[in-house]
Design a protein around this motif. Structure first.
Motif, PDB file in Angstrom:
ATOM      1  N   ARG A 187      17.627   2.854   5.360  1.00  0.00           N
ATOM      2  CA  ARG A 187      16.675   2.869   6.520  1.00  0.00           C
ATOM      3  C   ARG A 187      15.771   3.959   6.460  1.00  0.00           C
ATOM      4  O   ARG A 187      14.681   3.945   6.680  1.00  0.00           O
ATOM      5  N   ASP A 206      13.013   2.458   4.114  1.00  0.00           N
ATOM      6  CA  ASP A 206      12.043   1.390   4.838  1.00  0.00           C
ATOM      7  C   ASP A 206      11.185   2.226   5.773  1.00  0.00           C
ATOM      8  O   ASP A 206       9.839   1.869   5.630  1.00  0.00           O
ATOM      9  N   ALA A 207      11.725   3.168   6.376  1.00  0.00           N
ATOM     10  CA  ALA A 207      10.733   3.813   7.368  1.00  0.00           C
ATOM     11  C   ALA A 207       9.488   4.910   6.393  1.00  0.00           C
ATOM     12  O   ALA A 207       8.492   4.702   6.935  1.00  0.00           O
ATOM     13  N   ALA A 255       8.571   3.586   3.493  1.00  0.00           N
ATOM     14  CA  ALA A 255       7.369   2.873   2.846  1.00  0.00           C
ATOM     15  C   ALA A 255       6.410   2.675   4.128  1.00  0.00           C
ATOM     16  O   ALA A 255       5.188   2.473   3.823  1.00  0.00           O
ATOM     17  N   ALA A 256       6.960   2.306   5.431  1.00  0.00           N
ATOM     18  CA  ALA A 256       6.122   2.142   6.621  1.00  0.00           C
ATOM     19  C   ALA A 256       5.158   3.270   6.863  1.00  0.00           C
ATOM     20  O   ALA A 256       3.945   3.091   7.363  1.00  0.00           O
ATOM     21  N   ARG A 257       5.735   4.296   6.421  1.00  0.00           N
ATOM     22  CA  ARG A 257       4.903   5.467   6.933  1.00  0.00           C
ATOM     23  C   ARG A 257       4.288   6.161   5.696  1.00  0.00           C
ATOM     24  O   ARG A 257       3.989   7.360   5.947  1.00  0.00           O
ATOM     25  N   ASP A 298       1.331   6.260   4.243  1.00  0.00           N
ATOM     26  CA  ASP A 298      -0.035   6.786   4.308  1.00  0.00           C
ATOM     27  C   ASP A 298      -0.078   8.144   4.933  1.00  0.00           C
ATOM     28  O   ASP A 298      -0.524   9.232   4.629  1.00  0.00           O
TER      29      ASP A 298
END
Length: 475
Positions: A71, A74-75, A77-79, A81
């Motif tokens: 998790r 995943d988090a 990777a989503a953030r 930038d």
């Protein structure tokens, strides 16, 4: 995630705390204030160890540890930038390199989740001896205990990930002290860990004086393992002070590259230009000493220097920037002193060696004396040296003529010569037709001699952070 313009609390036993005292975090590029972070000391370090010890009294099953790590990956990777911009702001790392670091941290967590799921011992063939007949035996990998982690400024996200993620995969609670210059990325990761469901006490992040927090981690017997990345002078002193602990050290290098006469010279020049100066050379495997066979020396130099001159030096927040600032002004002055020492000893500065808008231009030094610091110590700045050699034996000898042994590289079209050199280069890793600045996060990474005493990479770090326990059953 708190704004980089706000105050940041620290994580202790699942709670965000403040102390009334602060560490100011400033931009290495222009000195502007970025944030201030709560500052703590020895008493909070002891409380964090208390919390970590309590957490480990209720072990997390392997599948839960793996799910939490996944998790976080995943988090992150989503953030990515957001993470890259944070790295760039606090460390002065150009966005190009900061984005790579953020992506690598995702990989570090992903690989650690895999290791959590496959952590196991092995069956011992007891009937291989007469004494073992009628018995079943197997080993288990059990957590070593509380891990004290001390991370450096230069990779404030991924090197923190390389300490936290394998420790959690192994079932160990962590007390982390990030570098005071770059604590924001570590706190960002801590937020992601909590959001991913990590219970209180399993991760504690403290910022403050090394002499206080570090001393507690070293001296408290409940801390079973110290994992340290940083300077050799500090690392080996930690090792001496804690002979009963497992102290894993990842230290420096004076990274050599050998360019053979049958090498793809254009490839070698391009790889060295990119990897000697990325993040202003502030990587322990930044290319520092380029050893080029006399038959292709002029060709290499003529290809290399223009590539170095073409690097964009400037604001790390600019997407086009290749080379930004050193972490502090004192580091800038030290590197300039080393360049001047080499020049005074008879070296030629082929390019750079000057300051432009407060930043050191990428610098190439030819003919540095063997006893110059640029030739034998870790420069940790945007400088590399060029040196001719006549035979491969001479090149290997020159490459090995340092107290360091982290990674080295060789460019050649001859596989047999490459593998032969790899067997004689006294380094933890050798790259062939690739710059030794290369690192994939699942590979074993570490050095010999003064460069350290362990291997990182989730599989190897998890092994270090566990003990092997033998179980024997009478059938």
């Amino acid at each position: 995630m708190a704004s980089t313009a706000t105050e940041h609390k620290l994580l202790l036993d699942g709670e965000w705390i403040e102390s009334g005292d602060w560490v100011e975090v400033a931009s290495p590029y222009d000195g502007s204030p970025i944030a201030r972070v709560a500052k703590v000391g020895a008493s909070e370090a002891k409380a964090a160890i208390d919390a970590a010890e309590r957490a480990m009294q209720n072990p997390l099953p392997a599948h839960e540890r793996a799910e939490i790590l996944s998790r976080v990956a995943d988090a992150l990777a989503a953030r990515a930038d957001e993470a890259a911009r944070l790295i760039s702001a606090e460390a002065g790392k150009p966005m190009k390199a900061a984005r790579v670091e953020a992506a690598r941290a995702v990989s570090t967590y992903t690989m650690s989740a895999v290791e959590a799921r496959k952590l196991a011992g092995e069956v011992v063939p007891m009937d291989a001896s007469q004494a073992g007949v009628g018995k079943l035996a197997f080993t288990q990998r059990v957590p070593i205990g509380v891990v004290g982690a001390i991370s450096p400024f230069n990779f404030p996200l991924n090197l923190v990930a390389h300490k936290i993620a394998p420790a959690l995969a192994a079932g160990c609670a962590v007390v982390l002290k990030p570098a005071t210059q770059t604590p924001l990325s570590a706190l960002f990761l801590a937020e992601l860990e909590l959001e991913a469901g990590l219970p209180p006490g399993w991760l504690n992040v403290l910022v403050g004086p090394s002499a206080e927090i570090g001393d507690v981690l070293v001296d408290d017997p409940r801390v079973a393992l110290i994992t340290f990345t940083g300077s050799g002078a500090v690392g080996w002193k930690l090792r001496e002070r804690a002979p009963r602990k497992r102290v894993n050290l990842e230290l420096g290098n004076a990274t050599p590259v050998i360019v053979e006469p049958d090498a793809d010279v254009s490839l070698a020049a391009a790889k060295c230009a990119a990897n000697a100066f990325s993040y202003a050379g502030q990587s322990c495997i930044s290319v520092q000493r380029v050893l080029v066979h006399e038959d292709v020396y002029e060709e290499f130099r003529n290809a290399f220097v223009p590539l170095v001159d073409a690097l964009v030096v400037g604001d790390p927040a600019d997407e086009e920037t290749d080379v930004g600032p050193l972490i502090t002004l004192s580091e800038r002055e030290r590197v300039l002193e080393w360049i001047e020492e080499a020049r005074a000893g008879g070296a030629t500065i082929l390019t750079g060696g000057t300051v432009e808008n407060d930043l050191i231009r990428p610098t190439v030094v030819e003919g540095a004396p063997a006893d110059a610091k640029l030739a034998c110590d870790e420069v940790f700045g945007p400088v590399c040296t060029l040196q001719r050699y006549t035979t491969l034996d001479e090149a290997v000898e020159l490459a090995n003529a340092t107290r360091y042994g982290l990674q080295a590289g060789i460019f050649t079209g001859n596989v047999a010569r490459a593998l032969g050199a790899a067997s004689r280069l006294e380094f933890g890793g050798v790259t062939i037709n690739e710059a030794p600045t290369f690192r994939a996060d699942q590979m074993p990474y570490g050095g010999v001699k003064d460069s350290g005493n362990t291997r990182e990479g989730p599989r190897w770090a998890v092994h270090e952070m566990t003990e092997e326990r033998l179980v024997v059953v009478q059938l």
